[in-house]
Design a protein around this motif. Structure first.
Motif, PDB file in Angstrom:
ATOM      1  N   CYS A  35       0.828  -1.204   0.000  1.00 16.79           N
ATOM      2  CA  CYS A  35       0.000   0.000   0.000  1.00 16.79           C
ATOM      3  C   CYS A  35       0.865   1.258   0.000  1.00 16.79           C
ATOM      4  O   CYS A  35       0.562   2.234  -0.699  1.00 16.79           O
ATOM      5  CB  CYS A  35      -0.930   0.009   1.212  1.00 16.79           C
ATOM      6  SG  CYS A  35      -2.290  -1.170   1.103  1.00 16.79           S
ATOM      7  N   SER A  63      -5.644   7.473   0.466  1.00 19.45           N
ATOM      8  CA  SER A  63      -6.495   6.325   0.769  1.00 19.45           C
ATOM      9  C   SER A  63      -5.669   5.057   0.958  1.00 19.45           C
ATOM     10  O   SER A  63      -5.951   4.237   1.849  1.00 19.45           O
ATOM     11  CB  SER A  63      -7.508   6.110  -0.360  1.00 19.45           C
ATOM     12  OG  SER A  63      -8.349   7.238  -0.495  1.00 19.45           O
ATOM     13  N   ALA A  66      -5.270   2.354   4.152  1.00 19.88           N
ATOM     14  CA  ALA A  66      -5.266   0.890   4.029  1.00 19.88           C
ATOM     15  C   ALA A  66      -4.003   0.310   4.650  1.00 19.88           C
ATOM     16  O   ALA A  66      -4.036  -0.745   5.304  1.00 19.88           O
ATOM     17  CB  ALA A  66      -5.363   0.491   2.565  1.00 19.88           C
TER      18      ALA A  66
END
Length: 208
Positions: free
Chosen positions: A29, A54, A58
């Motif tokens: 991520c 975003s 995560a």
């Protein structure tokens, strides 16, 4: 790759526990967020900033889950600890600094502050790794952190996300721009200096 090398590589993968795979999810991520913010620099489309932020959320989810799964399955290892630190420095150290740079904090003094922030994150993780056994006081779990945990950098990411939604990036960045000794400086970058300083402080924070 020789047969022996293939066997060694396969053996290493077999040694991975479920928690280690979650840690790798954290790292992936973080890397994905880096790619997104580099795409923003290429295209100027702010949606890539949103993607990057975003993905870091995560990464935090994976970071929380890997520790819980490791304790639940009672499977922790030095390799898992090192993986966790490497993933954290990517997702919560390097990537937030690069986001700050991409959104306008790219003067010489800004770069010095951003480098200081990442160095503090590396130091914080290294100190935690070498003192974890001492801080656990003979138990299986560390009782408290010394200095703020590096994932708290997501607070900065949240601020940068908010700034992006209001269009306060580049030349319109909050608090403007100053010239010091002929080099550009953006006061907003000082939030990185504060975050880094708190990470290497001796403040004790109970670990939940």
């Amino acid at each position: 790759m020789t047969t022996l090398e293939k066997r060694k590589a396969f053996s290493m993968i077999r040694e991975f526990h479920l928690a280690d795979w979650l840690t790798l999810g954290n790292a992936v991520c973080g890397i994905g967020a880096l790619f997104s913010i580099m795409t923003f620099l290429q295209t100027g489309h702010v949606k890539h900033v949103y993607f990057a932020c975003s993905l870091l959320v995560a990464a935090l989810i994976f970071d929380v889950l890997d520790g819980r799964v490791a304790r639940w399955r009672q499977m922790t290892s030095p390799m898992g600890q090192e993986l966790d630190s490497l993933a954290d420095i990517i997702s919560f150290g390097v990537t937030p600094a690069v986001i700050g740079y991409a959104l306008g904090m790219n003067g010489l003094f800004d770069r010095i502050v951003l480098a200081y922030f990442v160095a503090c994150g590396v130091s914080r993780l290294a100190r935690y790794n070498v003192t974890a056994q001492e801080l656990s006081e003979g138990g299986d779990k560390v009782k408290y952190f010394e200095g703020t945990p590096i994932p708290t950098s997501l607070l900065i990411v949240g601020i940068l996300f908010w700034a992006t939604t209001t269009g306060a990036v580049g030349s319109t960045i909050w608090f403007g721009e100053f010239t010091l000794a002929g080099f550009r400086f953006h006061p907003l970058v000082l939030m990185f200096a504060l975050s880094g300083s708190l990470m290497i402080s001796r403040i004790r924070i109970p670990k939940v």
